[in-house]
Design an enzyme around this catalytic site. Structure first.
Site, PDB file in Angstrom:
ATOM      1  N   SER B  13       0.859  -1.180   0.000  1.00 43.77           N
ATOM      2  CA  SER B  13       0.000   0.000   0.000  1.00 43.77           C
ATOM      3  C   SER B  13       0.897   1.233   0.000  1.00 43.77           C
ATOM      4  O   SER B  13       1.722   1.381  -0.909  1.00 43.77           O
ATOM      5  CB  SER B  13      -0.919  -0.078   1.228  1.00 43.77           C
ATOM      6  OG  SER B  13      -1.787   1.005   1.258  1.00 43.77           O
ATOM      7  N   HIS B  40      -2.652  -0.874  -3.334  1.00 44.72           N
ATOM      8  CA  HIS B  40      -3.766   0.076  -3.139  1.00 44.72           C
ATOM      9  C   HIS B  40      -3.434   1.412  -3.777  1.00 44.72           C
ATOM     10  O   HIS B  40      -2.299   1.852  -3.747  1.00 44.72           O
ATOM     11  CB  HIS B  40      -4.003   0.336  -1.649  1.00 44.72           C
ATOM     12  CG  HIS B  40      -4.224  -0.900  -0.859  1.00 44.72           C
ATOM     13  ND1 HIS B  40      -3.870  -1.017   0.450  1.00 44.72           N
ATOM     14  CD2 HIS B  40      -4.767  -2.093  -1.211  1.00 44.72           C
ATOM     15  CE1 HIS B  40      -4.189  -2.209   0.884  1.00 44.72           C
ATOM     16  NE2 HIS B  40      -4.731  -2.889  -0.094  1.00 44.72           N
ATOM     17  N   ASP B 134      -4.277  -4.706   5.858  1.00 42.98           N
ATOM     18  CA  ASP B 134      -4.680  -5.602   4.775  1.00 42.98           C
ATOM     19  C   ASP B 134      -3.513  -6.554   4.485  1.00 42.98           C
ATOM     20  O   ASP B 134      -2.357  -6.147   4.514  1.00 42.98           O
ATOM     21  CB  ASP B 134      -5.010  -4.775   3.520  1.00 42.98           C
ATOM     22  CG  ASP B 134      -5.583  -5.631   2.406  1.00 42.98           C
ATOM     23  OD1 ASP B 134      -6.131  -6.713   2.695  1.00 42.98           O
ATOM     24  OD2 ASP B 134      -5.478  -5.219   1.234  1.00 42.98           O
TER      25      ASP B 134
END
Lengths: 278, 190
Positions: B13, B40, B134
């Site tokens: 991310s 992401h 995540d």
């Protein structure tokens, strides 16, 4: 195959699919397993079932559980004007052609809670075409259809939707189309005047109208290649010659034999046209 | 085309572009496994830019993972924005527009869990820098299925939260600095 024998939870998933079919007549055998498995697991977890097998037992014995299970397996959350550039492209490339018809039939297949069908109504209204349109909004999930018919959504969505609307080329303010109250927004009743909400299951049901435009975004991604092909055939048979099909932004129909008669009109917006290139 | 029995999945991310660029630059040009990436990013990005930037750094071809297309060895497949990326038993990519998982879509957890189902102990999963958790549950699923878990050294990650959460909830077979991650991947792949 990398794995020599099916895992226990994959076997449980197949048995769950069989049980739903045998006991309740819902056929999920044409659903892509990877995404279906996540949804079934989520429904199981929400019902405090440790395994899919436990959920299967309850679904077989408790008919009252069915609506919640069906709702959990059909999900699609959407937004109004999701992927604004698609609606911009629709307005620029498709609506001017639709305007040549005295009466316009539109089918939105898999309408879920209705965000997109109201998007369409607004788009047509602003193009001055809505009075001539009949929109069929269908889904196999009755709970979602009832919600769609109400046209009430959490106010928390308003800011994203308004930004989407403007990015799509909206001519007013999206809030002109709703009343906000009690943390919810209720869409203008007038938007519903030419929408018919109906239960239709793409897995089992057939042609019911002759449409100039079909929207089915992010629905076929949940289907196996075989079911995707069947549904594309259904769309082909439901469209007039030269009719339009709009799919989700990253969907691929390259492997479907039934897609052979569709010509790609706008690759980015995934707009296809039935018949030879215009 | 045979379904590869080994695969590499990578999740990241915040700070991911830089970390990914370093890792992809160090991979063998003849890597005999597919590399599948979830990173992401902003919602309205159409995905083309990330693919282009990674392609500039990568020794292997970089492409957006295409719905229903086969997972190919020797190719870096990048998850398209706005969808969860999954893999079916036949070794093809599938997409889902289901709700965000841990506030993100694509989610690393979704990819890792789906890949663990398909590749089992042939899977190598890598968690890089990121400012959320995540990937932690996904990495646990990878390990349960017998896969190998590799986590970037949190102390050197631009955002340490993602590798830290992965270590806390899943643990790892190895923790390594960015400079040595590619070598470790190369060594474990055909």
């Amino acid at each position: 195959m990398p794995l020599s024998r099916p895992a226990a939870d994959d076997i449980e998933l197949e048995l769950f699919i069989q049980a739903l079919q045998l006991r309740h007549g819902y056929d999920f055998s044409g659903y892509a397993r990877a995404s279906l498995k996540r949804r079934v697991q989520a429904v199981a977890a929400a019902r405090q079932c440790r395994t899919i097998g436990e959920l299967t037992t309850r679904v077989v014995h408790d008919d009252g559980l069915l609506p919640a299970v069906i709702a959990g397996l059909s999900v699609p959350v959407s937004e109004m004007f999701r992927n604004p550039s698609v609606f911009k492209a629709l307005a620029a490339e498709v609506l001017p052609v639709l305007a040549s018809y005295p009466h316009i039939n539109i089918w939105q297949a898999g309408c879920a809670r209705g965000e997109e069908v109201y998007t369409l109504a607004i788009l047509l209204e602003e193009a001055g075409l809505y009075a001539r349109c009949q929109i069929y909004a269908t889904d196999f999930n009755d709970a979602a259809l009832a919600q769609a018919q109400e046209g009430i959504f959490p106010l928390a969505e308003a800011r994203t939707w308004s930004a989407n609307y403007l990015a799509a080329g909206g001519q007013h303010s999206l809030s002109d189309y709703w009343h906000a109250r009690y943390e919810h927004l209720k869409l203008d009743e007038r938007l519903k005047r030419n929408i018919t909400f109906a239960n239709h299951n793409l897995v089992a049901d057939g042609v019911f109208c002759e449409a100039q435009l079909i929207l089915c975004r992010n629905v076929l991604i949940y289907f196996t290649n075989a079911l995707q092909d069947r549904v594309l055939g259904l769309f082909r048979d439901s469209l007039v010659r030269g009719g339009y099909l709009v799919l989700g932004n990253k969907e691929s129909i390259a492997f479907a034999p039934s897609a052979a008669e569709f010509t790609e009109l706008d690759a980015q917006a995934r707009i296809y046209r039935l018949g030879a290139a215009a | 085309m045979p379904v590869p029995s080994t695969a590499v999945v990578i999740g990241c991310s915040t700070g991911g572009l830089q970390a990914l660029s370093t890792v992809l630059a160090g991979l063998r040009g003849d890597l005999g496994a597919p590399v599948i990436v979830v990173c992401h990013r902003g919602q309205d990005d159409d995905g083309a830019l990330l693919v282009e930037l990674l392609a500039r750094a990568s020794a292997l071809p970089v492409r957006e993972a295409g719905e229903r297309q086969p997972v190919e060895a020797g190719v870096v497949h990048v998850a398209p924005p706005g969808y969860h990326l999954l893999i079916d038993a036949g070794g093809c990519f599938m997409l889902s527009a289901d709700p965000r998982v841990r506030h993100v879509r694509p989610s690393v957890d979704v990819l890792f869990e789906a890949a663990a189902d398909v590749y089992g102990d042939g899977l190598l999963a890598v968690v890089l820098t990121g400012a959320n958790d995540d990937g932690a549950d996904g990495l646990a699923a990878v390990r349960r299925a017998g896969g190998y878990a590799l986590v970037q050294e949190p102390a050197e990650a631009i955002a340490p939260q993602m590798p830290l959460a992965a270590l806390e909830r899943a643990g790892a077979d190895a923790v390594a600095g960015l400079a040595s991650l590619a070598t470790r991947i190369n060594d474990r792949c055909p």
